[in-house]
Every structure is written in C-alpha cells, then in structure tokens.
Design a protein around this motif. Structure first.
Motif, mmCIF file in Angstrom:
data_model
loop_
_atom_site.group_PDB
_atom_site.id
_atom_site.type_symbol
_atom_site.label_atom_id
_atom_site.label_comp_id
_atom_site.label_asym_id
_atom_site.label_seq_id
_atom_site.Cartn_x
_atom_site.Cartn_y
_atom_site.Cartn_z
ATOM 1 N N THR A 211 -3.111 -17.700 8.285
ATOM 2 C CA THR A 211 -2.527 -18.016 7.237
ATOM 3 C C THR A 211 -1.825 -16.938 6.745
ATOM 4 O O THR A 211 -0.599 -16.856 7.074
ATOM 5 N N TYR A 212 -2.445 -15.907 6.528
ATOM 6 C CA TYR A 212 -1.764 -14.474 6.298
ATOM 7 C C TYR A 212 -0.439 -14.168 7.313
ATOM 8 O O TYR A 212 0.260 -13.954 7.642
ATOM 9 N N SER A 213 -1.204 -13.960 8.615
ATOM 10 C CA SER A 213 -0.618 -13.213 9.677
ATOM 11 C C SER A 213 1.466 -14.661 10.263
ATOM 12 O O SER A 213 2.010 -13.507 10.148
ATOM 13 N N VAL A 214 1.060 -15.601 9.893
ATOM 14 C CA VAL A 214 1.881 -16.300 10.552
ATOM 15 C C VAL A 214 3.016 -16.381 9.086
ATOM 16 O O VAL A 214 4.083 -16.533 9.175
ATOM 17 N N LEU A 215 2.058 -16.651 8.299
ATOM 18 C CA LEU A 215 3.880 -16.246 6.608
ATOM 19 C C LEU A 215 4.355 -14.819 6.716
ATOM 20 O O LEU A 215 5.288 -14.709 6.640
ATOM 21 N N SER A 216 3.599 -13.937 7.729
ATOM 22 C CA SER A 216 4.541 -12.599 7.434
ATOM 23 C C SER A 216 5.406 -12.340 8.452
ATOM 24 O O SER A 216 5.968 -11.412 8.299
ATOM 25 N N ARG A 217 5.172 -13.335 9.534
ATOM 26 C CA ARG A 217 6.155 -13.464 9.834
ATOM 27 C C ARG A 217 8.077 -14.002 9.331
ATOM 28 O O ARG A 217 9.014 -13.517 9.939
ATOM 29 N N ARG A 218 7.886 -14.406 8.283
ATOM 30 C CA ARG A 218 8.186 -14.644 7.588
ATOM 31 C C ARG A 218 8.898 -13.531 6.263
ATOM 32 O O ARG A 218 9.856 -14.134 5.693
ATOM 33 N N LEU A 219 8.175 -12.108 6.652
ATOM 34 C CA LEU A 219 8.834 -11.489 6.311
ATOM 35 C C LEU A 219 8.668 -10.179 6.788
ATOM 36 O O LEU A 219 8.969 -8.969 6.265
ATOM 37 N N GLY A 220 9.813 -10.150 7.593
ATOM 38 C CA GLY A 220 10.615 -9.446 8.788
ATOM 39 C C GLY A 220 10.847 -7.906 7.828
ATOM 40 O O GLY A 220 11.224 -7.299 8.195
ATOM 41 N N GLU A 221 11.449 -8.730 6.551
ATOM 42 C CA GLU A 221 12.378 -7.558 6.663
ATOM 43 C C GLU A 221 11.812 -6.327 4.837
ATOM 44 O O GLU A 221 12.300 -5.729 4.466
ATOM 45 N N VAL A 222 10.296 -6.802 5.184
ATOM 46 C CA VAL A 222 9.756 -6.122 4.011
ATOM 47 C C VAL A 222 8.987 -4.392 5.053
ATOM 48 O O VAL A 222 8.309 -4.877 5.953
ATOM 49 N N PRO A 223 9.312 -3.892 4.321
ATOM 50 C CA PRO A 223 8.807 -2.360 4.913
ATOM 51 C C PRO A 223 7.772 -2.011 4.852
ATOM 52 O O PRO A 223 6.524 -2.612 4.178
ATOM 53 N N THR A 224 7.071 -1.442 6.085
ATOM 54 C CA THR A 224 5.696 -1.808 6.436
ATOM 55 C C THR A 224 4.837 -0.566 5.302
ATOM 56 O O THR A 224 3.595 -0.642 5.407
ATOM 57 N N ALA A 225 5.592 0.248 4.845
ATOM 58 C CA ALA A 225 5.132 0.823 3.863
ATOM 59 C C ALA A 225 3.915 -0.120 2.364
ATOM 60 O O ALA A 225 2.930 0.466 2.125
ATOM 61 N N SER A 226 5.064 -1.093 2.236
ATOM 62 C CA SER A 226 3.974 -1.882 1.283
ATOM 63 C C SER A 226 2.201 -2.355 1.700
ATOM 64 O O SER A 226 1.684 -2.388 0.822
ATOM 65 N N VAL A 227 2.185 -1.781 2.632
ATOM 66 C CA VAL A 227 1.005 -2.698 3.135
ATOM 67 C C VAL A 227 -0.500 -1.176 2.821
ATOM 68 O O VAL A 227 -1.119 -1.468 2.331
ATOM 69 N N ALA A 228 0.416 -0.137 2.670
ATOM 70 C CA ALA A 228 -0.436 1.081 1.728
ATOM 71 C C ALA A 228 -1.187 0.171 0.444
ATOM 72 O O ALA A 228 -1.747 0.480 -0.274
ATOM 73 N N VAL A 229 0.123 -0.229 -0.043
ATOM 74 C CA VAL A 229 -0.278 -1.293 -2.000
ATOM 75 C C VAL A 229 -1.104 -2.124 -1.763
ATOM 76 O O VAL A 229 -2.059 -2.192 -2.743
#
Length: 292
Positions: A167-185
C-alpha cells in the motif's frame, strides 16, 4: 537523474532488503519497538547528513504534514509488523510471507485507473499464496500446539507487513513531486514514535553481544536506512515495472542469506515455497507487461 540511473538506485534497495531478515535475527533479543527506535534513529541521522550536504533543508519546509504522516505511518507500521513477525515465527518462513509485497503491488496497481486485472494476475496470486500456504501448513504438521499458535500469529503479522508495504509503495507513486529528502523526516519521526511506544509497552532489552550491536547498526545503515532513500528515488523517477519484477528476487536472496549464515535449513519445503512465492509474483508482473 535519468530514468535508467534512478532504476539502478532502486536495485540497491532490493539487495539491501535481502539482508533485512538476517540482521533482524542477529539483533535478538531486542524487542520490536526498541529495534524500530534504534535502527530508524541511525537511518534518520544518515539522511540528515545527506540532506545537509545537498542543501535540501529548504525543501523539507514545503512538504505537507499529511505527507510526513503518511510516510511515518508506512515505515513505522511495516517494520513494527516485520520485526514482531520474525520474533514470533521462524525467520525464513515469516520473511517469505512478508515478501508477498511485490505480488500485492502488482495486484493493487491492476486496480488503479488505466490498469486492469487479468486472469494471469489471478493465477500468479494463486501460485504465490500456495507458497505461503506451504509454509504455514508445513509448520502446522511439524510443530506442537503452543509453538504453532505463536508461529501462526507471526505469519499473520508477516502478511499484514506485506500488505502495509504494498500500500505504501503504490501510494508513493502518486507523490512523485515530494523530495526524497523527506524520507529522513519519516525515519526520525518513526524513531521517536517507536521510542515512546517502547517506553509505554515493552521491557527494555539491549543487544547481548557485539554481533547484536553490529546487527542493529547494519540495519540502520542499510535495510532500514539507505534502502529507503534509494527506493524512493527508484519508484518516483525510475521504471517501476522493472523494479517490481526485480523485487521478486528478494525472497530468494533473503532465504539464501539466512541459509548461508546458518539461521535456516535449506530443506525442500522451504526452497519450494520460495520458488512459488517468487514465481507467482513474477507471473503477475509478466501479466502486467503483456497487458500494456
């Protein structure tokens, strides 16, 4: 960042995740929430170093709190379920059930607008779930009542784990404009949330040896650290179909790592189950490619 290079980054995540079960076993007897807190603290710190070097702190302020909540829930939920499953059930078998997530990604993607679910998808699902059933059925025949009840609970958590990550991976595809730096948060928030939940619900048990501490550190640097950053790049900017197909090697690689480390026996049932899980998922991926 080219599409090919982003896909290559995604491959790194798959290789790192093949070591997740091995390092989780090595970290015993640390309880799941404490293990979550320790490993995500390392993974979050790793991300902050990268964000600082790349000057990405300004990007983080523009990310919605809803995105942070989504990412934190995904990472926290997946790993709490995963670590709990491997504490309750045999590592190789529970790990294989957790690795149903590539198949579930294909099935969920088939239900999205513009996609369709075919008979081959259903066949692939049936084959993969036959592998999971072989794992559970074999343990039911082999184990005693108490051990079996505990193991069955672990298998159930492993399946919920697969469902959460798909579920997380499929929905992440819809957040393509969110920077990868957010993963640190995501990682740091997961660490804090896990630490609070640990204090409230668990007894504190630290690693009992140098191997235990090294396993915790390795988890934080690799499968629970770097892997999330490169996977984020891969699913947002790379070829997600290729990554989905490559992910089907993860259960085989994970099982092989446990066998080579002496943490699992390479019996026929386990190898057959690994083949069914990977093969069924690959069949579903082929169905998606054929449909397109």
């Amino acid at each position: 960042m080219t599409r090919t290079r982003a896909t290559a980054f995604g491959f790194i995540a798959i290789l790192l995740w093949s070591l997740l079960a091995l390092f989780t076993v090595g970290s015993a007897p640390v309880p799941p929430l404490l293990l979550n807190a320790l490993t995500f603290a390392v993974g979050g710190a790793l991300g902050l170093v990268w964000v600082a070097r790349s000057g990405g702190f300004g990007q983080l302020r523009r990310v919605s709190w809803k995105v942070y909540a989504f990412g934190t829930a995904g990472l926290f939920g997946y790993h709490l379920l995963y670590f709990s499953a491997l504490r309750m059930a045999p590592a190789a078998e529970a790990g294989l059930i957790a690795y149903l997530w590539p198949l579930l990604i294909v099935l969920f993607s088939g239900l999205l607008p513009g996609e369709r679910l075919t008979g081959l998808h259903i066949l692939g699902a049936t084959v993969a779930f036959a592998g999971a059933a072989l794992i559970v059925g074999g343990r039911l025949v082999e184990g005693g009542v108490t051990l079996t009840e505990t193991a069955l609970a672990g298998y159930g958590l492993a399946f919920l784990c697969a469902l959460t990550w798909a579920t997380y991976s499929v929905l992440s595809r819809r957040l393509g404009e969110v920077p990868t730096a957010s993963v640190a948060v995501f990682c740091l928030a997961t660490a804090v949330l896990s630490a609070v939940a640990h204090v409230l619900t668990e007894a504190t048990v630290w690693p009992q040896s140098g191997v235990g501490w090294l396993s915790v550190l390795a988890l934080g640097l690799g499968p629970v650290g770097l892997a999330f950053y490169v996977w984020d790049i891969g699913v947002k900017k790379g070829d997600i179909q290729v990554l989905g197909t490559a992910s089907y090697a993860a259960p085989l690689l994970s099982t092989l790592a446990l066998v080579l480390a002496g943490q699992a026996q390479a019996d026929l049932r386990l190898l057959l189950a690994a083949g069914l899980v990977a093969g069924g998922a690959a069949l579903a991926a082929w169905a998606s490619a054929r449909a397109k």
